[in-house]
Motif scaffolding. Structure first.
Motif, PDB file in Angstrom:
ATOM      1  N   LEU A 123      -6.835 -62.539  40.608  1.00  0.00           N
ATOM      2  CA  LEU A 123      -6.210 -61.314  41.108  1.00  0.00           C
ATOM      3  C   LEU A 123      -5.180 -61.593  42.199  1.00  0.00           C
ATOM      4  N   ARG A 124      -5.432 -62.583  43.031  1.00  0.00           N
ATOM      5  CA  ARG A 124      -4.485 -62.925  44.094  1.00  0.00           C
ATOM      6  C   ARG A 124      -3.140 -63.341  43.482  1.00  0.00           C
ATOM      7  N   TYR A 125      -3.185 -64.152  42.434  1.00  0.00           N
ATOM      8  CA  TYR A 125      -1.962 -64.568  41.754  1.00  0.00           C
ATOM      9  C   TYR A 125      -1.285 -63.370  41.081  1.00  0.00           C
ATOM     10  N   GLN A 126      -2.087 -62.488  40.482  1.00  0.00           N
ATOM     11  CA  GLN A 126      -1.517 -61.296  39.852  1.00  0.00           C
ATOM     12  C   GLN A 126      -0.788 -60.441  40.885  1.00  0.00           C
ATOM     13  N   GLU A 127      -1.371 -60.338  42.074  1.00  0.00           N
ATOM     14  CA  GLU A 127      -0.752 -59.557  43.141  1.00  0.00           C
ATOM     15  C   GLU A 127       0.576 -60.178  43.562  1.00  0.00           C
ATOM     16  N   ILE A 128       0.612 -61.494  43.709  1.00  0.00           N
ATOM     17  CA  ILE A 128       1.857 -62.175  44.081  1.00  0.00           C
ATOM     18  C   ILE A 128       2.903 -61.987  42.983  1.00  0.00           C
ATOM     19  N   LEU A 129       2.493 -62.113  41.728  1.00  0.00           N
ATOM     20  CA  LEU A 129       3.419 -61.880  40.614  1.00  0.00           C
ATOM     21  C   LEU A 129       3.989 -60.465  40.661  1.00  0.00           C
ATOM     22  N   ARG A 130       3.107 -59.501  40.893  1.00  0.00           N
ATOM     23  CA  ARG A 130       3.537 -58.095  40.953  1.00  0.00           C
ATOM     24  C   ARG A 130       4.579 -57.905  42.050  1.00  0.00           C
ATOM     25  N   LEU A 131       4.291 -58.445  43.218  1.00  0.00           N
ATOM     26  CA  LEU A 131       5.214 -58.282  44.337  1.00  0.00           C
ATOM     27  C   LEU A 131       6.551 -58.988  44.067  1.00  0.00           C
ATOM     28  N   TYR A 132       6.491 -60.174  43.484  1.00  0.00           N
ATOM     29  CA  TYR A 132       7.700 -60.974  43.282  1.00  0.00           C
ATOM     30  C   TYR A 132       8.555 -60.448  42.125  1.00  0.00           C
ATOM     31  N   TYR A 133       7.951 -60.243  40.977  1.00  0.00           N
ATOM     32  CA  TYR A 133       8.722 -59.854  39.800  1.00  0.00           C
ATOM     33  C   TYR A 133       8.878 -58.350  39.658  1.00  0.00           C
ATOM     34  N   TYR A 134       7.837 -57.587  39.960  1.00  0.00           N
ATOM     35  CA  TYR A 134       7.873 -56.149  39.727  1.00  0.00           C
ATOM     36  C   TYR A 134       8.532 -55.418  40.886  1.00  0.00           C
ATOM     37  N   GLU A 135       8.102 -55.751  42.112  1.00  0.00           N
ATOM     38  CA  GLU A 135       8.669 -55.075  43.279  1.00  0.00           C
ATOM     39  C   GLU A 135       9.865 -55.823  43.859  1.00  0.00           C
ATOM     40  N   LYS A 136      10.172 -56.983  43.273  1.00  0.00           N
ATOM     41  CA  LYS A 136      11.328 -57.793  43.657  1.00  0.00           C
ATOM     42  C   LYS A 136      11.369 -58.102  45.150  1.00  0.00           C
ATOM     43  N   GLN A 137      10.189 -58.415  45.698  1.00  0.00           N
ATOM     44  CA  GLN A 137      10.123 -58.802  47.104  1.00  0.00           C
ATOM     45  C   GLN A 137      10.453 -60.281  47.244  1.00  0.00           C
ATOM     46  N   SER A 138      10.983 -60.623  48.396  1.00  0.00           N
ATOM     47  CA  SER A 138      11.278 -62.026  48.677  1.00  0.00           C
ATOM     48  C   SER A 138       9.982 -62.750  49.044  1.00  0.00           C
ATOM     49  N   VAL A 139      10.047 -64.079  49.046  1.00  0.00           N
ATOM     50  CA  VAL A 139       8.892 -64.889  49.435  1.00  0.00           C
ATOM     51  C   VAL A 139       8.472 -64.526  50.862  1.00  0.00           C
ATOM     52  N   ARG A 140       9.446 -64.346  51.733  1.00  0.00           N
ATOM     53  CA  ARG A 140       9.167 -63.978  53.130  1.00  0.00           C
ATOM     54  C   ARG A 140       8.422 -62.631  53.207  1.00  0.00           C
ATOM     55  N   GLU A 141       8.873 -61.640  52.434  1.00  0.00           N
ATOM     56  CA  GLU A 141       8.228 -60.324  52.441  1.00  0.00           C
ATOM     57  C   GLU A 141       6.798 -60.402  51.897  1.00  0.00           C
ATOM     58  N   ILE A 142       6.617 -61.168  50.837  1.00  0.00           N
ATOM     59  CA  ILE A 142       5.285 -61.334  50.255  1.00  0.00           C
ATOM     60  C   ILE A 142       4.359 -62.004  51.267  1.00  0.00           C
TER      61      ILE A 142
END
Length: 173
Positions: A123-142
């Motif tokens: 789930l932690r990886y799924q959350e990072i994927l969601r933030l990065y690809y879906y919400e288009k957040q930067s690494v810094r924001e994540i």
């Protein structure tokens, strides 16, 4: 019974039935990596309602089973829709950026496997994927949102890409 006593008793009851809750979570989990999440969610749900339950009732074990199944069901159905949408966003990102998830790109067969591969990630990886690809957040924001170091987010993204590649290969075979 005051709130502190109620909390202590509820925690004691849950812990005494932890093996049972874990078995129910194992049976109902959509994938093995979410079993602990289901147990934790069942614990939180049990603790939230502790003042409503008759904690000394012989039926409390059955209640714990129902709560655990309910958590697994909710997790399975909540993630299903999100996973389809996330897979679409990841596929778009791969097509746009030539992302390293699939090397030279995804073909139709791999595209079909992507949602299931995402479901199999922790789930932690799924959350990072969601933030990065879906919400288009930067690494810094994540990193800021999840309380992680930027380097750890980068490492997680790299590991996820590798894991997704291997999961897609497994699912294709």
């Amino acid at each position: 019974m005051n709130s502190n006593e109620s909390e202590q008793l509820a925690t004691k009851i849950f812990m005494a039935n932890m093996d049972y809750v874990h078995r129910i979570a194992c049976i109902n989990a959509p994938s093995p990596d979410v079993i602990d999440d289901i147990v934790n969610e069942a614990f939180l749900l049990f603790m939230e309602g502790r003042d409503k339950w008759q904690l000394n009732s012989p039926g409390i074990k059955g209640l714990l089973g129902v709560l655990t199944r309910q958590c697994a069901f909710r997790l399975r159905h909540t993630n299903r829709g999100l996973t389809q949408e996330l897979a679409r966003k990841i596929y778009e990102a791969i097509a746009d950026r030539k992302s390293p998830i699939a090397g030279e790109g995804l073909y139709d067969e791999e595209k079909i496997c992507l949602p299931e591969a995402i479901q199999k990630l922790p789930l932690r990886y799924q959350e990072i994927l969601r933030l990065y690809y879906y919400e288009k957040q930067s690494v810094r924001e994540i990193a800021r949102e999840l309380g992680m170091k930027e380097e750890n987010v980068c490492r997680a993204l790299s590991r996820m890409r590798i894991r997704l590649r291997s999961l897609i290969e497994e699912l294709r075979d």
